[in-house]
Design an enzyme around this catalytic site. Structure first.
Site, short mmCIF file in Angstrom:
data_model
loop_
_atom_site.label_atom_id
_atom_site.label_comp_id
_atom_site.label_asym_id
_atom_site.label_seq_id
_atom_site.Cartn_x
_atom_site.Cartn_y
_atom_site.Cartn_z
N MET A 1 0.84 -1.18 0.00
CA MET A 1 0.00 0.00 0.00
C MET A 1 0.88 1.23 0.00
O MET A 1 1.90 1.27 0.65
CB MET A 1 -0.92 0.01 1.22
CG MET A 1 -0.22 0.16 2.56
SD MET A 1 -1.36 0.17 3.94
CE MET A 1 -0.23 0.48 5.29
N CYS A 2 0.48 2.22 -0.77
CA CYS A 2 0.99 3.57 -0.58
C CYS A 2 2.19 3.96 -1.46
O CYS A 2 2.96 3.11 -1.89
CB CYS A 2 1.35 3.85 0.86
SG CYS A 2 0.14 3.27 2.05
#
Length: 342
Positions: A1-2
């Site tokens: 994620m991210c």
């Protein structure tokens, strides 16, 4: 994620942007945390400290600091790294739970260099905490950056801490581990290779795109233009709403985004499910020791009709202190759940 991106030369200012990508709502709220608060490691409680600096943080479930900036311009960002292996817990070494890992640095340091020196001198270890609701055990790495443009990335690989410390390390995403990300970037045109700029949502592709675009931003005439420019880069690395890939929370949709001006101390938050952008000017907040911990409840205030927008520095409310997730809390919840099942 991210995805996390640093712009170190935005007409004299240092800006950082990050996307939070996850497969479910994290119940994120913004918190104002003053100086002088007593905290502990969240593991054994043997390691304690008093916050030297105040900070504004984004807290998941009001229990875990996942992003934030302190009053002197040190910022930090927690991202997913599937390869993370923290090693067996050693009671003889200082430890930090994942919930307070980032908060420790925001509380105690003004520069990346000082934070790196402390980590290397003390052999700190990180202890994973299972989500008490889902049972998911996060695998995380951490980025720090400061108002002079320095950067560091902390990854635990095969039980060993790898620290990547350089003002050149402007971008961070997810898998693979950081040294392999740099090698993959070197294969892309403009970074030493001949491959075209990739366009998928893979972490390595987002890494390449963010590196490419942040290096080509025009100099901004205003702070507003600088913040808009950084949003343009992290939006290019954002992930659309979709059904998450099975077993891959690092390949999930973008649920919110942050841009922080580390020089002028402004923290800007944008939800991808609610329309209004809000920001906090740290100069407007009271970080004095003894002042209350305050929360901005984004879930209730960022509504479609009549929701807050713009400068929300005066909108924080006193709902009691931020209670970090600890190993003891997890054990208590597990025991209560087991008792209820009998």
């Amino acid at each position: 994620m991210c995805t996390r991106v640093v712009w170190p030369n935005a007409n004299g200012a240092v800006l950082v942007g990050r996307n939070m990508d996850y497969h479910r709502d994290l119940g994120t709220n913004l918190w104002k945390l003053p100086r002088g608060v007593e905290r502990n490691d969240g593991v054994t409680g043997h390691m304690t400290w008093t916050a030297k600096y105040g900070s504004v943080v984004a807290a998941a479930f009001d229990m875990i600091t996942v992003d934030g900036m302190n009053e002197v311009g040190l910022a930090g960002h927690v991202l997913w790294l599937a390869e993370s292996v923290y090693g067996s817990f050693d009671e003889s070494r200082p430890a930090l739970s994942q919930a307070v890992w980032l908060q420790y640095f925001l509380d105690n340091f003004s520069t990346v260099a000082d934070a790196v020196a402390w980590v290397e001198d003390n052999g700190v270890q990180v202890v994973q905490l299972a989500d008490p609701e889902s049972g998911e055990v996060p695998a995380l790495h951490l980025a720090l950056n400061d108002a002079i443009g320095d950067s560091a990335i902390f990854e635990y690989i095969d039980g060993k801490l790898d620290v990547h410390h350089s003002s050149d390390y402007l971008v961070m995403t997810n898998s693979p581990k950081y040294e392999e990300q740099l090698a993959l970037l070197a294969e892309v045109e403009g970074f030493g290779g001949d491959l075209p700029l990739p366009g998928s949502t893979l972490a390595s592709d987002r890494f390449a795109r963010a590196s490419f675009y942040v290096g080509r931003l025009p100099q901004p005439a205003t702070q507003l233009a600088a913040i808009a420019s950084m949003f343009s880069v992290i939006r290019n690395a954002a992930q659309p709403f979709r059904t998450p890939d099975p077993g891959k929370p690092d390949a999930s949709q973008t649920i919110w985004q942050v841009v922080a001006d580390l020089t002028n101390k402004r923290y800007v938050f944008e939800s991808t499910t609610r329309p209004n952008i809000v920001w906090v000017d740290l100069a407007d907040l009271d970080f004095q020791e003894g002042s209350p911990e305050l929360v901005l409840n984004l879930g209730s205030k960022l509504s479609l009709e009549g929701g807050i927008a713009g400068n929300v520095s005066t909108k924080f409310e006193d709902a009691g202190p931020l209670r970090f997730l600890t190993l003891a809390i997890i054990k208590q919840l597990a025991a209560a759940k087991a008792a209820a099942a009998q």
